[in-house]
Every structure is written in C-alpha cells, then in structure tokens.
Write an enzyme that holds these catalytic residues in place. Structure first.
Site, PDB file in Angstrom:
ATOM      1  N   SER A 234       0.789  -1.160   0.044  1.00 47.80           N
ATOM      2  CA  SER A 234      -0.120  -0.022  -0.107  1.00 47.80           C
ATOM      3  C   SER A 234       0.833   0.977   0.045  1.00 47.80           C
ATOM      4  O   SER A 234       1.983   1.270   0.428  1.00 47.80           O
ATOM      5  CB  SER A 234      -0.978  -0.021   1.148  1.00 47.80           C
ATOM      6  N   GLY A 235       0.105   2.400  -0.304  1.00 48.04           N
ATOM      7  CA  GLY A 235       0.722   3.545  -0.096  1.00 48.04           C
ATOM      8  C   GLY A 235       0.786   4.510   1.254  1.00 48.04           C
ATOM      9  O   GLY A 235       1.191   5.498   1.243  1.00 48.04           O
ATOM     10  N   ASP A 236       0.140   3.748   1.978  1.00 47.10           N
ATOM     11  CA  ASP A 236       0.260   4.343   3.478  1.00 47.10           C
ATOM     12  C   ASP A 236       0.465   3.021   4.469  1.00 47.10           C
ATOM     13  O   ASP A 236       0.909   1.878   4.009  1.00 47.10           O
ATOM     14  CB  ASP A 236      -1.150   5.079   3.598  1.00 47.10           C
ATOM     15  N   ASP A 237       0.107   3.313   5.626  1.00 46.82           N
ATOM     16  CA  ASP A 237       0.079   2.023   6.744  1.00 46.82           C
ATOM     17  C   ASP A 237      -0.474   0.690   6.295  1.00 46.82           C
ATOM     18  O   ASP A 237      -1.485   0.849   5.921  1.00 46.82           O
ATOM     19  CB  ASP A 237      -0.070   2.467   7.982  1.00 46.82           C
TER      20      ASP A 237
END
Ligand SMILES: *[C@@H]1O[C@H](CO)[C@@H](O)[C@H](O)[C@H]1NC(C)=O
Ligand SMILES: *[C@@H]1O[C@H](CO)[C@@H](O)[C@H](O)[C@H]1NC(C)=O
Ligand SMILES: *[C@@H]1O[C@H](CO)[C@@H](O)[C@H](O)[C@H]1NC(C)=O
Ligand SMILES: *[C@@H]1O[C@H](CO)[C@@H](O)[C@H](O)[C@H]1NC(C)=O
Ligand SMILES: *[C@@H]1O[C@H](CO)[C@@H](O)[C@H](O)[C@H]1NC(C)=O
Ligand SMILES: *[C@@H]1O[C@H](CO)[C@@H](O)[C@H](O)[C@H]1NC(C)=O
Ligand SMILES: *[C@@H]1O[C@H](CO)[C@@H](O)[C@H](O)[C@H]1NC(C)=O
Ligand SMILES: *[C@@H]1O[C@H](CO)[C@@H](O)[C@H](O)[C@H]1NC(C)=O
Length: 466
Positions: free
Chosen positions: A248-251
């Site tokens: 993913s692009g975040d957590d």
C-alpha cells in the site's frame, strides 16, 4: 458439512431460471467459512444486476439487500455476486447477512460521485480536515448491525481509485474520499477472503465495533497512492486480523481511536486486538502504526509473525501533544524485516490536528511497549525513539533482536529522546542511554488468549448454478 436447506434453496433458485433446469454440468458448490451460515440465499442477477462492467448495479444491490433484510429473523440471508464485472456505487449492508463475492466476480467502484452519498462525519474525528463538504460513504457500508459477513472465494473489489487520487492531489475535492469497506457500531463482523485493489482511500475500516474477524485479505494499491491504508481498526474491542497480504501507499495496518477533543469525548479505545501472519510492503509508511489518532486509547494489542519488506518502519507509535489518551500494553514478537528505513520508530510530535487550538495539557500516556524475537536486514536506522518532553514514553522493552545494517548505514543508529526502558540481547549493541542493556531480559508477551482467538468459523456451503 452440506446443509440440505442450502441445497434445496440453491436448486430452487436454479429452477426459476428456465435455461438452467436441463443443466448438463453439475452444480458448483460454494464452500466457505463464516461466523454464521444463512438459511436463504439469492444471486445479484435475481434483482436486475448486470455484470457487464458498464451498467450501474447500485439499485440492484440496494433492492437485493432491502429484500433480504426481511429474512434476518428467519435464519438470515446471503447475496451472491456471481462471475462478471459489477459496477456499483455505495450500498448498505444489513444484519444476519452475508455478501459473498465469487472468485470470478469483480466489483468496480463507480466513477460517478453522485453514487456515493454524503454521510455524517465520525464523532471521534469531529470533522473532515481540509474537506468542508464532509465525507462520502464507503463502497460497502454498514452501521448498527449484528452478525454481518463480507467474504468470497478471493473475489475482487476494485475501487478504481486513480481518478480520486488525481482529484485529491490537484486539491479538487471538497469531500473526503470514500473507503472500500466501513462497518460502524456493529458486532459479530467478518471480512475475509477478498482481494481489494485501488481503493480511493483507506481499504477496510471497522469502527465503534466489537467481535470482528478479518482474515485472508489481499490488499493492493500503488505504493505512491495517497492514504491507501490497508486495515484501520478504530475504537474496536475484541478484534482479530490474520493471514493478510498488503501492499500500500500508506500504513498496512493503522490502529486508531479518534483524535484530540473529539476522540477524548467519544472515549472508545481499540483494545483486545490480535494481528498475526501479516505480510506488508509499504515503502513510505509503517507495517503497523498505532495512531496518530489515538485519543480514545489503544491497549492490549498482540502482534506476531509479521513479515515486512521494503517498508519504512515496523510497529510504529505516532502521537502528539493535544491527543491525550494512551497507547499501552503493546506486545510484538517474531517479526522478519527486510530493507527497512527504521526498525523501531516512535514519534511524539505528529503534527496533524483537527483544530489548530488543541489542548496543550492533553498529554498521551505511552507505556509498556514490548518488542521481542526479531530479525531485520538491510536497515538504514535501527531506532528513532522520540518521546515528549515532560511526558516520556516509558516501559519500552526490546529483546532478542538482530539487525543487519545497509552498506552505507547512518551514523546515529539509535536516536533516543524522552524515552525510558530496557534492551537485552540486541545486536549490534544499542547506543541509547535511556534504554540501558540488561542481561537475560525477555520482554513479556501474554500467555492467555483473548476471547476473539477462540471464535471459530463454521463451514458453510451452498449448491449453486453460477
Ligand atoms: C446507508 O446508511 C447511511 C446511514 O444510515 C445513510 O446515510 C446512507 O445514505 C445509506 N446509503 C445508501 C446508499 O442508502
Ligand atoms: C462541494 O463541491 C461541489 C461541486 O464540486 C459543490 O456543488 C458543493 O456546493 C461544494 N460543497 C461545499 C460544502 O463546499
Ligand atoms: C447506531 O448506534 C449508535 C451508538 O449506539 C447510536 O448513537 C445511533 O443512534 C445508532 N444509529 C441508528 C441509525 O440506529
Ligand atoms: C487472491 O488473489 C490475489 C490477486 O490475484 C493473489 O495475489 C492471491 O494470491 C490470491 N489469494 C489466494 C489465497 O488465493
Ligand atoms: C479463506 O482464506 C483462508 C486463509 O486465510 C483459507 O484457509 C481458506 O481456505 C479460504 N477459504 C476459501 C473458501 O477460499
Ligand atoms: C530469538 O528470536 C529468534 C527469532 O528471531 C528465535 O528463533 C529465537 O528462539 C529467539 N530466542 C529466544 C531465546 O527466545
Ligand atoms: C538495501 O536497501 C537499499 C535502500 O536502503 C536498497 O536500495 C537496496 O536495494 C537494498 N538491498 C537489498 C539487497 O535488498
Ligand atoms: C533524531 O531525532 C529527532 C527527533 O525525532 C530529530 O529531530 C533529529 O533530526 C534526529 N537526528 C538525526 C541525526 O536523525
């Protein structure tokens, strides 16, 4: 275990479709695991669904679920999304209900903003920061439910987020982007065996809920996509997340409980949380973040058997002055990390706030944070542990950890401020006066089981002609 009722209903469904009576191929049976099996079932096409990838199925989903909700007190119902591409806007789930997404089915998130209703902001967040227009409902939304299952044979939900990401980057949105699945104020929730791709924003968001099982999820988003968090357990009690693969692009996972005065007022912690057998790739974010919205508190979290690859940090704590609340009794063991910027990272100055004038006296309590039995390779920094002055993070314990540094490691490997605790059997030897090395310390990990670990899924099956 094949229930006769299911078989009969499967046949009954089949019989009212004329061309299916003289079927030459045997019926495929669908077998899956769920908190509860259902007495009734129906297929989306029974309600006018069209799986051509172009026709909107929002009305088909809505009328199917409205109809099936009438069976809640008669053994419940299951809606099958058959093979095909099913374009849809947001729709709402009901109680004693299963949404089953066939392995060859793809739900496609509508690109038409009018298919995403504007719904109330979350009380523990108070407002959608930067989005005066409020927030849009998730693709699959449920509130005030009991006993709801969203599962499938690894069927796909494609949020078609690219357009949302573009609008977000160009600051063209006055509402916050929708999630793929959000369940609020519910108990007995299962989300499993699905592939989620290209979410407009967060993927799975259980909030104000209890007795939640999330398993077998594959969640994929470009690593440069904005805020595409994998799973965000938020103000939930008794929750188990296992066997997931997240890029993913975040957590990959972000554990939350509201923020600042809004989170403090609602006061619902995330607690009794198990996260195990997760594989995460997230170059700019954490494998598992605790916070930064943690004002309702986060406690009794057990994390084990985690693999992180090309990820910014391991289990990271994020908080700030103004949050209040607590993060305590966190236990992490058996992590394998490859190519990490930080193995250990805690941040006491996470800047985002819902209101510019937050309460400077609302200090978070960060204590009893335990990490053990870990191996990390190709690491840029071993640890950046930044507590809050006059509010140190205490009871930090790190034991039996082997770290191999990158070819060009940074000089300051252990950057410690305002933290207290102990290290033991950590190599290379930490240089952090605040976490002195002691011999033969094993950081604790609870031996008891949480109630959610004893929740067993039943084997459900249905004969179908799909
Ligand atoms: C789903 O339920 C919420 C809350 O009751 C409501 O605001 C929303 O409009 C509903 N969504 C749809 C698609 O009916
Ligand atoms: C949000 O934007 C839409 C058009 O993009 C506009 O119709 C609406 O009034 C705006 N709402 C607010 C609260 O700014
Ligand atoms: C859902 O539950 C919450 C919390 O119990 C309650 O405040 C809210 O009014 C309920 N909403 C509906 C639509 O029943
Ligand atoms: C589910 O599908 C994804 C995407 O195709 C795939 O990577 C994953 O291995 C599948 N999972 C299972 C358990 O089959
Ligand atoms: C669901 O996923 C689990 C792994 O999380 C797997 O053991 C199980 O076989 C899967 N079930 C189906 C019906 O695909
Ligand atoms: C140390 O951690 C490794 C896994 O990284 C594990 O195999 C080993 O058993 C642990 N040692 C002790 C003494 O717990
Ligand atoms: C090690 O990490 C660096 C980034 O710090 C990366 O460029 C390199 O490819 C990694 N090496 C291996 C063998 O994974
Ligand atoms: C050490 O940590 C502090 C606080 O996070 C940070 O401001 C500083 O830049 C770090 N120092 C180095 C050399 O990384």
């Amino acid at each position: 275990m094949i229930s006769t009722t299911f078989l009969l209903l499967g046949l009954a469904l089949c019989l009212h479709v004329a061309e299916c009576t003289p079927k030459t191929t045997p019926l495929d049976s669908i077998v899956f695991s769920a908190l509860n099996c259902r007495k009734h079932s129906a297929v989306l096409t029974d309600f006018g669904g069209v799986g051509d990838g172009k026709t909107s199925n929002t009305k088909a989903f809505t009328s199917a679920i409205n109809k099936l909700s009438g069976l809640a007190s008669d053994g419940g119902a299951m809606l099958i999304v058959p093979p095909g591409k099913w374009l849809t806007g947001s729709f709402n789930l009901t109680s004693h209900f299963t949404l089953y997404i066939h392995k060859d089915a793809v739900l496609l998130g509508s690109q038409d903003e009018s298919e995403w209703p504007n719904i109330d902001v979350l009380p523990s967040y108070g407002r959608e920061i930067n989005f005066p227009g409020g927030r849009l409902s998730s693709l699959i939304f449920g509130t005030n439910l009991t006993d709801v299952v969203v599962t499938g044979g690894n069927g796909t939900i494609d949020g078609q987020g690219a357009n949302w990401w573009k609008k977000y980057r160009n600051k063209e949105l006055n509402v916050s982007r929708p999630f793929l699945i959000e369940i609020m104020y519910s108990n007995q929730v299962q989300i499993s065996n699905l592939t989620l791709i290209n979410s407009p924003s967060w993927n799975v968001h259980p909030i104000y809920s209890s007795d939640v099982v999330i398993q077998g999820m594959t969640i994929l988003a470009p690593t440069d996509s904005p805020n595409t968090d994998g799973i965000n357990p938020d103000s939930c009690t008794n929750i188990r997340i296992e066997d997931c693969y997240i890029v993913s692009g975040d957590d990959c996972i972000a554990v939350k409980s509201g923020w600042d005065r809004y989170g403090l007022k609602v006061g619902m912690p995330t607690q009794q949380l198990v996260i195990r057998r997760l594989t995460c790739i997230s170059p700019d974010s954490a494998t598992i973040a605790l916070g930064s919205e943690m004002s309702g508190g986060i406690q009794d979290v057990r994390i084990e058997d985690i693999t992180a690859i090309k990820t910014q940090s391991g289990v990271r704590i994020k908080t700030a002055v103004g949050r209040g609340g607590f993060v305590r009794d966190i236990y992490v063991r058996r992590m394998i990390m490859k190519t990490m910027k930080y193995v250990f990272w805690m941040t006491g100055s996470y800047r985002l706030h819902p209101d510019p004038s937050f309460d400077p006296k609302a200090l978070p309590e960060i204590t009893r944070i335990n990490y053990r039995d870990m191996v990390a390779e190709n690491v840029t920094y071993a640890a950046r542990l930044e507590g809050i002055s006059n509010d140190p993070f205490t009871g930090i314990c790190i034991s039996n950890v082997t770290i191999t540094l990158t070819e060009t490691p940074k000089k300051l490997q252990w950057n410690c401020t305002n933290v207290e605790g102990v290290t033991s059997n950590v190599t290379p030897s930490p240089v952090c006066d605040m976490l002195p090395e002691k011999k033969h310390v094993e950081c604790p990990f609870p031996e008891d089981r949480l109630p959610i670990e004893d929740v067993k899924l039943k084997s459900c099956s249905i004969a179908s002609n799909i």
